[in-house]
Write a protein that holds these residues in place. Structure first.
Motif, PDB file in Angstrom:
ATOM      1  N   ILE A  84     -10.778  -9.499 -16.303  1.00 55.35           N
ATOM      2  CA  ILE A  84     -11.000 -10.760 -15.735  1.00 55.35           C
ATOM      3  C   ILE A  84     -10.047 -11.749 -15.311  1.00 55.35           C
ATOM      4  O   ILE A  84     -10.518 -12.645 -14.738  1.00 55.35           O
ATOM      5  CB  ILE A  84     -12.118 -11.259 -16.702  1.00 55.35           C
ATOM      6  N   THR A  85      -8.745 -11.387 -15.464  1.00 51.32           N
ATOM      7  CA  THR A  85      -7.757 -12.333 -14.864  1.00 51.32           C
ATOM      8  C   THR A  85      -7.773 -12.335 -13.294  1.00 51.32           C
ATOM      9  O   THR A  85      -7.770 -10.981 -13.021  1.00 51.32           O
ATOM     10  CB  THR A  85      -6.494 -12.191 -15.382  1.00 51.32           C
ATOM     11  N   PRO A  86      -7.722 -13.337 -12.565  1.00 50.81           N
ATOM     12  CA  PRO A  86      -7.969 -12.930 -11.036  1.00 50.81           C
ATOM     13  C   PRO A  86      -6.959 -12.146 -10.617  1.00 50.81           C
ATOM     14  O   PRO A  86      -5.826 -12.770 -10.966  1.00 50.81           O
ATOM     15  CB  PRO A  86      -7.995 -14.428 -10.533  1.00 50.81           C
ATOM     16  N   HIS A  87      -7.010 -11.137 -10.000  1.00 56.16           N
ATOM     17  CA  HIS A  87      -6.069 -10.461  -9.135  1.00 56.16           C
ATOM     18  C   HIS A  87      -6.860  -9.643  -8.008  1.00 56.16           C
ATOM     19  O   HIS A  87      -7.730  -9.877  -7.577  1.00 56.16           O
ATOM     20  CB  HIS A  87      -5.649  -9.175 -10.228  1.00 56.16           C
ATOM     21  N   HIS A  88      -5.964  -9.277  -7.158  1.00 58.31           N
ATOM     22  CA  HIS A  88      -6.136  -8.639  -6.039  1.00 58.31           C
ATOM     23  C   HIS A  88      -6.556  -7.073  -5.931  1.00 58.31           C
ATOM     24  O   HIS A  88      -6.091  -6.447  -6.874  1.00 58.31           O
ATOM     25  CB  HIS A  88      -5.093  -8.820  -4.983  1.00 58.31           C
ATOM     26  N   HIS A  89      -7.260  -6.972  -5.015  1.00 56.43           N
ATOM     27  CA  HIS A  89      -7.719  -5.487  -4.979  1.00 56.43           C
ATOM     28  C   HIS A  89      -7.483  -4.696  -3.582  1.00 56.43           C
ATOM     29  O   HIS A  89      -7.762  -5.313  -2.573  1.00 56.43           O
ATOM     30  CB  HIS A  89      -9.233  -5.153  -5.457  1.00 56.43           C
ATOM     31  N   PHE A  90      -7.363  -3.259  -3.757  1.00 58.29           N
ATOM     32  CA  PHE A  90      -7.431  -2.548  -2.356  1.00 58.29           C
ATOM     33  C   PHE A  90      -8.190  -1.646  -2.343  1.00 58.29           C
ATOM     34  O   PHE A  90      -8.488  -0.972  -3.306  1.00 58.29           O
ATOM     35  CB  PHE A  90      -5.929  -1.834  -2.395  1.00 58.29           C
ATOM     36  N   TYR A  91      -9.185  -1.680  -1.258  1.00 55.37           N
ATOM     37  CA  TYR A  91     -10.089  -0.588  -1.522  1.00 55.37           C
ATOM     38  C   TYR A  91      -9.808   0.418  -0.318  1.00 55.37           C
ATOM     39  O   TYR A  91      -9.741   0.102   0.781  1.00 55.37           O
ATOM     40  CB  TYR A  91     -11.678  -1.412  -0.781  1.00 55.37           C
ATOM     41  N   CYS A  92      -9.890   1.961  -0.586  1.00 50.46           N
ATOM     42  CA  CYS A  92      -9.886   2.931   0.234  1.00 50.46           C
ATOM     43  C   CYS A  92     -11.150   3.142   0.964  1.00 50.46           C
ATOM     44  O   CYS A  92     -12.000   3.468   0.333  1.00 50.46           O
ATOM     45  CB  CYS A  92      -9.090   4.061  -0.437  1.00 50.46           C
ATOM     46  N   THR A  93     -11.034   3.010   2.227  1.00 44.88           N
ATOM     47  CA  THR A  93     -12.240   3.348   2.896  1.00 44.88           C
ATOM     48  C   THR A  93     -12.667   4.749   3.098  1.00 44.88           C
ATOM     49  O   THR A  93     -13.662   4.991   3.640  1.00 44.88           O
ATOM     50  CB  THR A  93     -12.129   2.580   4.489  1.00 44.88           C
ATOM     51  N   ASN A  94     -11.554   5.485   2.897  1.00 44.75           N
ATOM     52  CA  ASN A  94     -11.772   7.036   2.792  1.00 44.75           C
ATOM     53  C   ASN A  94     -12.423   7.586   1.539  1.00 44.75           C
ATOM     54  O   ASN A  94     -13.464   8.242   1.591  1.00 44.75           O
ATOM     55  CB  ASN A  94     -10.494   7.737   3.110  1.00 44.75           C
ATOM     56  N   CYS A  95     -11.880   7.178   0.265  1.00 47.88           N
ATOM     57  CA  CYS A  95     -12.357   7.829  -0.850  1.00 47.88           C
ATOM     58  C   CYS A  95     -12.944   6.958  -1.836  1.00 47.88           C
ATOM     59  O   CYS A  95     -13.971   7.249  -2.620  1.00 47.88           O
ATOM     60  CB  CYS A  95     -11.081   8.454  -1.861  1.00 47.88           C
ATOM     61  N   GLY A  96     -13.233   5.807  -1.164  1.00 44.17           N
ATOM     62  CA  GLY A  96     -13.817   4.663  -1.968  1.00 44.17           C
ATOM     63  C   GLY A  96     -13.352   4.065  -3.297  1.00 44.17           C
ATOM     64  O   GLY A  96     -14.131   3.396  -4.075  1.00 44.17           O
ATOM     65  N   VAL A  97     -11.954   4.434  -3.769  1.00 38.88           N
ATOM     66  CA  VAL A  97     -11.382   4.018  -4.850  1.00 38.88           C
ATOM     67  C   VAL A  97     -10.798   2.764  -4.685  1.00 38.88           C
ATOM     68  O   VAL A  97     -10.522   2.137  -3.737  1.00 38.88           O
ATOM     69  CB  VAL A  97     -10.397   5.198  -5.305  1.00 38.88           C
ATOM     70  N   VAL A  98     -11.124   1.955  -5.761  1.00 41.28           N
ATOM     71  CA  VAL A  98     -10.536   0.499  -5.829  1.00 41.28           C
ATOM     72  C   VAL A  98      -9.291   0.301  -6.621  1.00 41.28           C
ATOM     73  O   VAL A  98      -9.260   0.995  -7.662  1.00 41.28           O
ATOM     74  CB  VAL A  98     -11.472  -0.534  -6.396  1.00 41.28           C
ATOM     75  N   HIS A  99      -8.002   0.065  -5.997  1.00 41.66           N
ATOM     76  CA  HIS A  99      -6.697  -0.111  -7.108  1.00 41.66           C
ATOM     77  C   HIS A  99      -6.655  -1.730  -7.200  1.00 41.66           C
ATOM     78  O   HIS A  99      -7.025  -2.358  -6.059  1.00 41.66           O
ATOM     79  CB  HIS A  99      -5.675   0.436  -6.075  1.00 41.66           C
ATOM     80  N   ASP A 100      -5.940  -1.769  -8.163  1.00 35.38           N
ATOM     81  CA  ASP A 100      -5.195  -3.168  -8.298  1.00 35.38           C
ATOM     82  C   ASP A 100      -4.115  -3.380  -7.319  1.00 35.38           C
ATOM     83  O   ASP A 100      -3.272  -2.462  -7.268  1.00 35.38           O
ATOM     84  CB  ASP A 100      -4.986  -3.454  -9.878  1.00 35.38           C
ATOM     85  N   VAL A 101      -3.947  -4.698  -6.859  1.00 36.67           N
ATOM     86  CA  VAL A 101      -2.777  -4.789  -6.052  1.00 36.67           C
ATOM     87  C   VAL A 101      -2.068  -6.203  -6.855  1.00 36.67           C
ATOM     88  O   VAL A 101      -2.633  -7.067  -6.959  1.00 36.67           O
ATOM     89  CB  VAL A 101      -3.231  -5.241  -4.631  1.00 36.67           C
ATOM     90  N   PHE A 102      -0.943  -5.953  -7.079  1.00 34.20           N
ATOM     91  CA  PHE A 102      -0.256  -6.913  -7.719  1.00 34.20           C
ATOM     92  C   PHE A 102       0.888  -7.524  -6.673  1.00 34.20           C
ATOM     93  O   PHE A 102       2.055  -6.926  -6.755  1.00 34.20           O
ATOM     94  CB  PHE A 102       0.530  -6.584  -9.004  1.00 34.20           C
ATOM     95  N   ILE A 103       0.429  -8.367  -6.016  1.00 31.43           N
ATOM     96  CA  ILE A 103       1.325  -9.238  -5.066  1.00 31.43           C
ATOM     97  C   ILE A 103       1.184 -10.784  -5.302  1.00 31.43           C
ATOM     98  O   ILE A 103      -0.132 -11.054  -5.506  1.00 31.43           O
ATOM     99  CB  ILE A 103       0.946  -8.727  -3.481  1.00 31.43           C
TER     100      ILE A 103
END
Ligand SMILES: [Zn+2]
Ligand SMILES: [Zn+2]
Length: 136
Positions: A84-103
């Motif tokens: 629940i700590t605010p962080h960014h996400h990457f959503y793959c439009t091909n497979c639908g998997v959501v990854h954390d993005v640490f930038i």
């Protein structure tokens, strides 16, 4: 582990039923931002008596009590995140998997005032594209 989950639920005003503990611990141990179908499919294998409604209602309760984040990146379904700590996400439009993005966000820290007077308290960035598993 189970005792900590029980305390965490109690501290957040949630009655720690067996099923709620199982669902919370599933999210904690599977940090893959699953949607409700995935959560149901995986928990149902272990506990065949659990219903999708129970899972859905439990997730809504967790959202209401702010112990999970609900991500709406796909536009059609909710992905659940125990971090629940605010962080960014990457959503793959091909497979639908959501990854954390640490930038780091160009806006800097999260207590900025922007020009028209709004106070930013959290920054949640999301990015869409093709993930590293799908790109090749
Ligand atoms: Zn992908
Ligand atoms: Zn996340």
């Amino acid at each position: 582990m189970r005792k900590n989950t029980k305390n965490l639920l109690l501290q957040n005003g949630i009655k720690p039923t067996f099923q709620r503990i199982v669902i919370y611990e599933f999210l904690d141990q599977n940090r893959i931002h699953p949607n409700v179908d995935k959560i149901y499919a995986m928990i149902h294998e272990e506990i065949p008596t659990i219903s999708k409604t129970t899972i859905y209602n439990t997730l809504n309760l967790f959202l209401e009590k702010n112990i999970v984040l609900g991500l709406t990146l796909s536009g059609t379904e909710m992905n659940y995140d125990i971090n629940i700590t605010p962080h960014h996400h990457f959503y793959c439009t091909n497979c639908g998997v959501v990854h954390d993005v640490f930038i780091s966000c160009p806006l800097g820290n999260d207590k900025l005032k922007i020009t028209d007077g709004h106070l930013i308290q959290e920054v949640h960035g999301y990015f869409k594209g093709i993930c590293k598993n799908c790109i090749n």
